[in-house]
Design an enzyme around this catalytic site. Sequence first.
Site, PDB file in Angstrom:
ATOM      1  N   THR A 133       0.814  -1.207   0.000  1.00 58.47           N
ATOM      2  CA  THR A 133       0.000   0.000   0.000  1.00 58.47           C
ATOM      3  C   THR A 133       0.850   1.260   0.000  1.00 58.47           C
ATOM      4  OG1 THR A 133      -1.579   1.275   1.349  1.00 58.47           O
ATOM      5  CG2 THR A 133      -0.110  -0.198   2.526  1.00 58.47           C
ATOM      6  N   ASP A 134       0.281   2.351  -0.513  1.00 59.34           N
ATOM      7  CA  ASP A 134       0.977   3.636  -0.461  1.00 59.34           C
ATOM      8  C   ASP A 134       1.086   4.180   0.954  1.00 59.34           C
ATOM      9  OD1 ASP A 134      -1.712   4.335  -0.080  1.00 59.34           O
ATOM     10  OD2 ASP A 134      -1.833   5.652  -1.829  1.00 59.34           O
ATOM     11  N   GLU A 135       0.301   3.650   1.888  1.00 56.88           N
ATOM     12  CA  GLU A 135       0.287   4.183   3.244  1.00 56.88           C
ATOM     13  C   GLU A 135       1.601   3.983   3.983  1.00 56.88           C
ATOM     14  OE1 GLU A 135      -3.294   3.781   5.582  1.00 56.88           O
ATOM     15  OE2 GLU A 135      -4.358   2.986   3.835  1.00 56.88           O
ATOM     16  N   LYS A 161       2.466  -3.099   7.478  1.00 59.23           N
ATOM     17  CA  LYS A 161       2.678  -3.354   6.050  1.00 59.23           C
ATOM     18  C   LYS A 161       4.106  -2.989   5.643  1.00 59.23           C
ATOM     19  CE  LYS A 161       0.408  -4.654   3.232  1.00 59.23           C
ATOM     20  NZ  LYS A 161       0.223  -6.053   2.736  1.00 59.23           N
TER      21      LYS A 161
END
Length: 333
Positions: A133-135, A161
């Site tokens: 994820t971009d998070e 992540k």
Amino acid sequence: MRILVTGGAGFIGSEYVRMLLGASGRHTPEVSAMTPTRLTVLDALTYSGNPANLDPVRDDPRLHFVQGDIRHAELVDRLVPGHDVIVHFAAESHVDRSIAGATPFVTTNVLGTQTLLDAALRHGVRRFVHVSTDEVYGSIAEGSWTERWPLAPNSPYSASKAGSDLLALAFHRTHGMDVVVTRCSNNYGPYQYPEKVIPLFVTNLLDAGTVPLYGDGGNVRDWLHVHDHCRGIALVQQRGRAGEIYHIGGGTELTNKELTARLLDACGAGWDRVVAVPDRKGHDRRYSLDITKIQTELGYAPSIPFDTGLADTVRWYREHRSWWEPLKTAAAG
């Protein structure tokens, strides 16, 4: 080709399974060269995993479903042999839940990934695709993140992540495993569990309810249709370079307030249905991925315009109450 898909009964994983087995409802040329001879889904069927997500491919003889947890080493070690590729979607993924309790995020996202990597190494899996994820990057005020940007996660979810990403890449550098990592922007589309913003808002509005808007509504996200995300993953699975990270974005940045306006309009509702709520703890202000690498190396481009994809998504929830109503009833009870 024999493919193991973890989390394949979840929102994104089930789209990938339906796509690979030719039941996504959309033409996907990226899949033509990688049609599986056998596709195994491993899913723990936690609250967001739903066997109904696989109904369109239930009778496909290539599909083999196993209910189980990626943290269970004995099960994983029995399952992995005989597969050429692992595509790893399984994860705890809701930020608010991670703020309330981080333990399942760490154990599933970090230790579960490590369990899979150990088995893949032991049994000689040809390629391991790790979906992220971009998070993991935190927040960016302007410009866009490249794949070389330092990680700076701000929630227990994104930190877990980031840890799993680093483990996957370490297995490539330490053991020479063929590992590729993808990082995506915010997904939307059919079959998304109705705790995430778009299905939550749509289902609430269809039931004449209200919707919550965090803070000033100025947080910015890039929106990516789940089918385009899966097309990007398919390209990376086929031709991505081992040890590399690839961004998959949708190219539509909206503030939460702008998104809310579009959802209200799509559902025929007004701003009187919006309730302002205190901002989320550690709420990242803006996400933005630079997708130049996957565009130039693999020819990826998003194919579904946001307005079209959103209208299709609202229509899907309107027409599939039998899918989401039991989920909301169970969550409320």
